[in-house]
Enzyme design. Sequence first.
Site, mmCIF file in Angstrom:
data_model
loop_
_atom_site.group_PDB
_atom_site.id
_atom_site.type_symbol
_atom_site.label_atom_id
_atom_site.label_comp_id
_atom_site.label_asym_id
_atom_site.label_seq_id
_atom_site.Cartn_x
_atom_site.Cartn_y
_atom_site.Cartn_z
ATOM 1 N N ASP A 231 -47.696 10.178 -63.404
ATOM 2 C CA ASP A 231 -48.521 10.516 -62.254
ATOM 3 C C ASP A 231 -49.848 11.066 -62.770
ATOM 4 O O ASP A 231 -49.925 11.569 -63.895
ATOM 5 C CB ASP A 231 -47.848 11.599 -61.399
ATOM 6 C CG ASP A 231 -46.398 11.282 -61.111
ATOM 7 O OD1 ASP A 231 -46.112 10.131 -60.733
ATOM 8 O OD2 ASP A 231 -45.555 12.188 -61.264
ATOM 9 N N ASP A 270 -47.868 5.012 -61.014
ATOM 10 C CA ASP A 270 -46.758 5.737 -60.401
ATOM 11 C C ASP A 270 -47.326 6.606 -59.285
ATOM 12 O O ASP A 270 -47.966 6.114 -58.365
ATOM 13 C CB ASP A 270 -46.010 6.550 -61.459
ATOM 14 C CG ASP A 270 -44.660 7.052 -60.966
ATOM 15 O OD1 ASP A 270 -44.211 6.628 -59.892
ATOM 16 O OD2 ASP A 270 -44.052 7.885 -61.653
ATOM 17 N N ASP A 274 -47.283 14.389 -57.728
ATOM 18 C CA ASP A 274 -45.863 14.550 -57.403
ATOM 19 C C ASP A 274 -45.413 15.975 -57.665
ATOM 20 O O ASP A 274 -45.813 16.603 -58.666
ATOM 21 C CB ASP A 274 -45.013 13.572 -58.206
ATOM 22 C CG ASP A 274 -45.017 12.164 -57.620
ATOM 23 O OD1 ASP A 274 -45.778 11.931 -56.657
ATOM 24 O OD2 ASP A 274 -44.274 11.312 -58.126
ATOM 25 N N ARG A 324 -45.939 7.649 -48.797
ATOM 26 C CA ARG A 324 -45.729 8.963 -49.429
ATOM 27 C C ARG A 324 -46.963 9.857 -49.308
ATOM 28 O O ARG A 324 -47.577 10.228 -50.294
ATOM 29 C CB ARG A 324 -45.317 8.812 -50.892
ATOM 30 C CG ARG A 324 -44.023 8.053 -51.088
ATOM 31 C CD ARG A 324 -43.561 8.086 -52.534
ATOM 32 N NE ARG A 324 -42.343 7.312 -52.720
ATOM 33 C CZ ARG A 324 -41.691 7.180 -53.871
ATOM 34 N NH1 ARG A 324 -42.176 7.781 -54.956
ATOM 35 N NH2 ARG A 324 -40.592 6.472 -53.947
#
Length: 450
Positions: A231, A270, A274, A324
Amino acid sequence: MASASPRPSHRRSLRTRRTLVVSAAAVAAAVGAGVLVMNANAYPVDLYHQVLPAKDGWAASGSGTTGGAKADAAHTFTVSTRAQLVKALGSATDTTPRIIKVKGTIDANTNDSGKKLTCADYASGTGYSLSAYLKAFDPATYGKKAPSGTQETARKAAQDKQKKNIVLRMPSNTTIVGVPGTKAGILGGSVLVQNVKNVIIRNLTFVDTQDCFPQWDPTDGSAGEWNSNYDSVTLRGATNVWADHNTFTDAPTFDKTEATYYGRKYQVHDGALDITNGSDLVTVERNQFLNHDKTMLIGSSDTDSTGKLRVTIHHNLWKGIVQRAPLARIGQIHLYNNVYDTTTVNGYAPKYSIDSRAKAQVVAERNVWKIPADAKVAKLLSGDGTGSVAGTGNLVNGKATDVVAAYNAANSKKLKTTVNWTPALTAGLQTTVTSLLTDLTGTTGAGTLS
């Protein structure tokens, strides 16, 4: 809403890319060699020693989030190369307060001498090649089982070489801030905030964090998937973290340009930011999330960490985001005054904005959605039937809309409409949001600190 072109092989170079900073004209003016900026009320603010304001989301809990505000001169650094940044970060176990000022764009895919590194450099000596990997794990001959053997071992070895170079580990009590007016940011890097506390990340543009060596997983879904690591920013077991006025983008390497192998997109990206593995007390505010698929994951699994994963997300702009924004599990998440522009941008076609699952307790209030005329409100949310989304005052195309009711009317796995907590740390919450889309376009992301 109820209340409470195909991708080149790994032999090609990772070409030099310009940093993309998406913002309006900078609100702040640098003063005193870039150490001070002026806010909207013309009061001087020491950007580098600034701490999270009181009651500004979950990260204000307890003793709050102060980062490296207590750093002495010996632990205050200005960096402009990867090697300098690595040296300034020091050991991830050193808790001495430090301030790191990032000047200009740092390319994480460089060695200690500043030489550009390519995917071929990381693969060198490992025995890995994409063509050999594709031949080894062709589903027509290999079948639906997890990859193993010579080429998978070689892929992991090459991936580990890249990881050693691009993953930048933050220690506790650290502030990292982009120097105003320098287009400060990190290209191709992955900032890891793992098992540490009291970290501030501000005024940085995170550009095109790529995994040179995605893994093929034929067991992921019905058709298999290519999965990547890294990430742009990863929080794992981190506590008291403030991410403010940053920009996250895949540009200029958009997913639509990637090749397709085995019928699935060769995914080199990715997450953007996160928050997993028991991370807690996090405030994410006034960032721009642009041109990305799986943008923000809160909770790594359905059993991540009960009692943690408390996150506040406010005044962020999301545009060109597929999904997301966030996907939330387990925790208590407060989303307020965010803007979601669900127009398809650079091939990034939205699936949903907010996903509440694994008994997540989400309060989403006074957010604004801009959606195409033919888009369905029911597709703004997602869930597994166990998550909750409560809150009021959300607007869709300028109209007050109960987005949960719209979702529940169209889906069998209903979102619950009540939560077991009441947000108290709500600094800056705006009750009138009709001008929020315009306001956040010019005041969020890197380069707009005031």
